[in-house]
Design a protein around this motif. Sequence first.
Motif, PDB file in Angstrom:
ATOM      1  N   GLU A 154       0.961  -0.960  -0.015  1.00 27.02           N
ATOM      2  CA  GLU A 154       0.171   0.193  -0.036  1.00 27.02           C
ATOM      3  C   GLU A 154       0.769   1.221   0.070  1.00 27.02           C
ATOM      4  O   GLU A 154       1.234   1.540   1.007  1.00 27.02           O
ATOM      5  N   TYR A 155       0.931   1.892  -1.129  1.00 22.44           N
ATOM      6  CA  TYR A 155       1.953   2.962  -1.314  1.00 22.44           C
ATOM      7  C   TYR A 155       1.437   4.193  -2.004  1.00 22.44           C
ATOM      8  O   TYR A 155       2.126   4.664  -2.748  1.00 22.44           O
ATOM      9  N   ASP A 156       0.134   4.487  -1.890  1.00 22.94           N
ATOM     10  CA  ASP A 156      -0.483   5.530  -2.524  1.00 22.94           C
ATOM     11  C   ASP A 156       0.097   6.682  -2.132  1.00 22.94           C
ATOM     12  O   ASP A 156       0.235   7.734  -2.724  1.00 22.94           O
ATOM     13  N   THR A 157       0.139   6.897  -0.668  1.00 19.62           N
ATOM     14  CA  THR A 157       0.762   8.003   0.114  1.00 19.62           C
ATOM     15  C   THR A 157       1.686   7.275   1.111  1.00 19.62           C
ATOM     16  O   THR A 157       1.538   6.155   1.603  1.00 19.62           O
ATOM     17  N   ASP A 158       2.563   8.192   1.747  1.00 20.15           N
ATOM     18  CA  ASP A 158       3.389   7.491   2.837  1.00 20.15           C
ATOM     19  C   ASP A 158       2.626   7.168   4.071  1.00 20.15           C
ATOM     20  O   ASP A 158       3.008   6.291   4.797  1.00 20.15           O
ATOM     21  N   ASP A 159       1.338   7.856   4.253  1.00 17.56           N
ATOM     22  CA  ASP A 159       0.464   7.310   5.321  1.00 17.56           C
ATOM     23  C   ASP A 159      -0.113   5.742   5.107  1.00 17.56           C
ATOM     24  O   ASP A 159      -0.342   5.157   6.140  1.00 17.56           O
ATOM     25  N   CYS A 160      -0.196   5.614   3.968  1.00 13.31           N
ATOM     26  CA  CYS A 160      -0.656   3.925   3.504  1.00 13.31           C
ATOM     27  C   CYS A 160       0.331   2.923   3.853  1.00 13.31           C
ATOM     28  O   CYS A 160      -0.203   1.870   4.236  1.00 13.31           O
ATOM     29  N   GLN A 161       1.679   3.277   4.037  1.00 13.65           N
ATOM     30  CA  GLN A 161       2.624   2.448   4.278  1.00 13.65           C
ATOM     31  C   GLN A 161       2.662   1.591   5.649  1.00 13.65           C
ATOM     32  O   GLN A 161       3.406   0.452   5.664  1.00 13.65           O
ATOM     33  N   GLY A 162       1.938   2.091   6.670  1.00 12.00           N
ATOM     34  CA  GLY A 162       1.720   1.397   7.833  1.00 12.00           C
ATOM     35  C   GLY A 162       0.641   0.749   8.124  1.00 12.00           C
ATOM     36  O   GLY A 162       0.423   0.321   9.454  1.00 12.00           O
ATOM     37  N   PHE A 163      -0.475   0.899   7.083  1.00 11.41           N
ATOM     38  CA  PHE A 163      -1.561   0.279   7.431  1.00 11.41           C
ATOM     39  C   PHE A 163      -1.638  -1.163   7.527  1.00 11.41           C
ATOM     40  O   PHE A 163      -2.653  -1.598   8.405  1.00 11.41           O
TER      41      PHE A 163
END
Length: 389
Positions: free
Chosen positions: A307-316
Amino acid sequence: MKTQTLFRGTCMAVLLLAFLATGCKKPEMIKSSENTLKSTTSNGVTINSVQPVKSEALLAMQCYNNAFYHQYGTYGPSFKAYYYSDVNQTGRMDFWRQAEAIETLIDAYNINNDVDLKNKMVYLYNGMRDAYGLLWTSNIYNDDVIWGALMCIRAFQITNDGGMKDMAKNNFDMVWNRAWDTNLGGGLWWTTANNTKNACVNAPAAICAMYLYQATGDAAYKTKAKQIVDWMVTKLYVPGTGEVKGAMNAAGVITEGPRTYTQGTFIGACSMLHNSYPSDNYKAMGAKAMDYTKISMCNAQGLLPDEYDTDDCQGFKAIFARWACKFVKDHSYQSTYAAWLNYNAAEAWNYRNSNGLMWGQWWHRTPDNYVNSFETTCGIAMMNGVWLF
């Protein structure tokens, strides 16, 4: 600091032993026949998986702390700390990612009962108080406030510190008062602009409300949790598949699809509501959401998505791991989901870098210079989460 240098050496020495134990081939989790489980993916592929080694789950957390933890002063009779946003130490993680990194530490403490982890949790909580105060009204993002409140109430469960409980309660109450209304039939607004009602605030708020009910005995929190989830079921949950949509705008139009963290927090909320409302089908809906994540969001081998749409997504994926693993443990779904979750934990650790850090792409090696502290919570949460069951 001298203590940091000593810990760095200890962490690297233990990590080297973990590598040496596997020889020159790609490191694998230690296998034991009694822990081997099987599950079948949507295309008929059978996963043979084992529960990861518990000592390596602890090591993964220690290596994370070695890379990102920063203790920066005293806080009354205690200390304060924060996590850096990257290994270059360019600044602290922002509010909600910091809260989620602390939740990952809580996950690891609950499995390993390690005193150092408990101390760091308290110091990081102090760092949140130091940086942001006690009541977060200036934060326009209601989901940010709820993530912080959820971290506080989970920390309270470990320390019985009334200040942690009060921070959780007061900030949850503030969000409820400003974000819940009858527009769209209920639900919490994502921000103070009141433009969308998102799964990312509603599902964790339901979890937080249930923990507040347990901590305070106030049944109003249980009622609020049920109101939230029932609204999600009517507006964001797809009963035929188990998909949890991400958001609905003020006109009632779905604007976001599913993510691992919204699937995970919906699963967690359903799991917690089940015991209070056993006839309301929450457990079955949680299982349906688990199935959707496994069948429709993973690859053919069952690996959770990048999940790499934004850097927020990367910890989902860390958030998904936390609540999915708890769901399996609380409702005895090991035979259905354990092999799949163990496989993800094993793959994350297999592709760690030489510092013991795992990025979110659990199918090739993490670069040695990798810097993102939020993304690297994912593998740790999964490795420790599978030890719940």
